[in-house]
Scaffold this active site. Sequence first.
Site, PDB file in Angstrom:
ATOM      1  N   ASP A 109      13.068 -15.393  24.315  1.00 29.45           N
ATOM      2  CA  ASP A 109      12.923 -15.054  25.724  1.00 29.45           C
ATOM      3  C   ASP A 109      13.426 -13.635  25.942  1.00 29.45           C
ATOM      4  O   ASP A 109      14.418 -13.225  25.320  1.00 29.45           O
ATOM      5  CB  ASP A 109      13.730 -16.037  26.590  1.00 29.45           C
ATOM      6  CG  ASP A 109      13.211 -16.148  28.011  1.00 29.45           C
ATOM      7  OD1 ASP A 109      13.132 -15.102  28.690  1.00 29.45           O
ATOM      8  OD2 ASP A 109      12.889 -17.271  28.443  1.00 29.45           O
ATOM      9  N   SER A 128      -2.996 -23.221  33.016  1.00 23.73           N
ATOM     10  CA  SER A 128      -2.906 -23.435  34.462  1.00 23.73           C
ATOM     11  C   SER A 128      -4.239 -23.918  35.011  1.00 23.73           C
ATOM     12  O   SER A 128      -5.312 -23.577  34.491  1.00 23.73           O
ATOM     13  CB  SER A 128      -2.519 -22.106  35.127  1.00 23.73           C
ATOM     14  OG  SER A 128      -2.745 -22.147  36.517  1.00 23.73           O
ATOM     15  N   TYR A 178      -3.290 -13.034  37.289  1.00 24.23           N
ATOM     16  CA  TYR A 178      -2.480 -14.043  36.601  1.00 24.23           C
ATOM     17  C   TYR A 178      -3.371 -15.156  36.061  1.00 24.23           C
ATOM     18  O   TYR A 178      -3.319 -15.519  34.877  1.00 24.23           O
ATOM     19  CB  TYR A 178      -1.428 -14.639  37.544  1.00 24.23           C
ATOM     20  CG  TYR A 178      -0.938 -15.998  37.080  1.00 24.23           C
ATOM     21  CD1 TYR A 178      -0.096 -16.098  35.980  1.00 24.23           C
ATOM     22  CD2 TYR A 178      -1.376 -17.170  37.711  1.00 24.23           C
ATOM     23  CE1 TYR A 178       0.317 -17.353  35.524  1.00 24.23           C
ATOM     24  CE2 TYR A 178      -0.965 -18.411  37.260  1.00 24.23           C
ATOM     25  CZ  TYR A 178      -0.124 -18.496  36.173  1.00 24.23           C
ATOM     26  OH  TYR A 178       0.272 -19.730  35.718  1.00 24.23           O
ATOM     27  N   LYS A 229      -4.741 -16.474  31.950  1.00 27.92           N
ATOM     28  CA  LYS A 229      -4.770 -17.814  31.363  1.00 27.92           C
ATOM     29  C   LYS A 229      -6.176 -18.150  30.846  1.00 27.92           C
ATOM     30  O   LYS A 229      -6.332 -18.733  29.771  1.00 27.92           O
ATOM     31  CB  LYS A 229      -4.331 -18.854  32.398  1.00 27.92           C
ATOM     32  CG  LYS A 229      -2.889 -18.704  32.863  1.00 27.92           C
ATOM     33  CD  LYS A 229      -1.899 -18.883  31.733  1.00 27.92           C
ATOM     34  CE  LYS A 229      -0.465 -18.885  32.229  1.00 27.92           C
ATOM     35  NZ  LYS A 229       0.523 -19.000  31.131  1.00 27.92           N
ATOM     36  N   ASN A 278       6.784 -19.920  44.518  1.00 27.11           N
ATOM     37  CA  ASN A 278       6.367 -21.318  44.543  1.00 27.11           C
ATOM     38  C   ASN A 278       6.950 -22.030  45.760  1.00 27.11           C
ATOM     39  O   ASN A 278       8.023 -21.672  46.256  1.00 27.11           O
ATOM     40  CB  ASN A 278       6.795 -22.021  43.262  1.00 27.11           C
ATOM     41  CG  ASN A 278       6.102 -21.445  42.038  1.00 27.11           C
ATOM     42  OD1 ASN A 278       4.997 -20.920  42.122  1.00 27.11           O
ATOM     43  ND2 ASN A 278       6.764 -21.518  40.900  1.00 27.11           N
ATOM     44  N   ASP A 299      -5.177 -17.478  46.639  1.00 25.45           N
ATOM     45  CA  ASP A 299      -5.074 -18.919  46.862  1.00 25.45           C
ATOM     46  C   ASP A 299      -6.454 -19.523  47.115  1.00 25.45           C
ATOM     47  O   ASP A 299      -7.300 -18.900  47.761  1.00 25.45           O
ATOM     48  CB  ASP A 299      -4.168 -19.223  48.052  1.00 25.45           C
ATOM     49  CG  ASP A 299      -2.692 -19.096  47.708  1.00 25.45           C
ATOM     50  OD1 ASP A 299      -2.366 -19.113  46.509  1.00 25.45           O
ATOM     51  OD2 ASP A 299      -1.874 -18.971  48.634  1.00 25.45           O
TER      52      ASP A 299
END
Length: 347
Positions: free
Chosen positions: A33, A127, A152, A156, A202, A301
């Site tokens: 990490d 995701s 983002y 993925k 979130n 969104d």
Amino acid sequence: MKKRIMVTGGCGYIGSHTAVALIENDFEVLILDDLSNSNKEVLDRIKSITGIRPKLLEVDLKDSFLCDNMFCYNKNIDAVIHFAAHKAVSESIEKPLKYYHNNLYALINVLVAMEKYNINNFIFSSSATVYGNPDELPITEKNKTKRPFSPYGNTKRVAEEVLEDITISNKDLSAISLRYFNPIGAHDSGCLGELPNGIPNNLMPYITQTAVGIRKTLSVFGNDYPTKDGTPIRDYIHVVDLAEAHVIAVQRLLEKKQENAFETFNLGTGNGYSVLEIINAFEKVLNQKVNYTIADRRPGDVPQLYSDTSLAKTKLGWVAKRNLENMIATAWKWEQNYRQEQNLQEN
């Protein structure tokens, strides 16, 4: 000999819960990490739950030389679970190059090192954003992936294409991509949970931080979506259920049970809740008021995302066990415990 699992991004929210689940299932965990959105104190929290403090190697996986070194000097890795990535939708729209650079360089460097050092089992943290704005609901793995609305999400989607290609060229590599819906909740102990830097992206930590007084008001981004109350609908899944799915996926690879070199699975509950329903449920379960205001829609969104997880049930033998009330209660317990810890340290 215990099987040794390398967990990139293992100090993060989902990574740390997965580390706990792996240790509880008698795996040895090695965490990589860069601590850009996490804290090494998480290792102590993992130890408080499991009795074992996993080894941490602090490294920026975007650096190919450093990434190679991590693999060169840490032999006998049986599988890699790759969480390491930036994950804020709105930030990715503002800073797309940051996301493409970090998320794809890190992935590619890890895969190059795995190929070099003959590590052949890979779990990818994906995701539901790879489905874009879906044509059909609930979403199954047969839904076509689309160009997501955020960089983002697109990292993925591109990452999955990379994995599909490399598992064709490298006949020894097996990979599973786990497509999460919306993880919330915390460990039952209250010792481990979601701890974002700055203003949360979130929903649940935004709610709990508002309820505990860290944030003055929760912003609900949009109330004019084509949904039952105008707010976006999502499939919320408990982070511990999610962590347990990773353990099952690792076991599937190690036991050579996969049917294809590259497999994808949805991880959700199959239940869709709107933002306002989550807020109302929080207030009802905990008898705790949440101040919120309606704000403009947030770029990136989509109106509705909820899953069909039949494939995970059939092929992995996995189903989500924890309900919404448990997700809310554990998230609140974690928030309260963490703030109490902070107050004690300050005093």
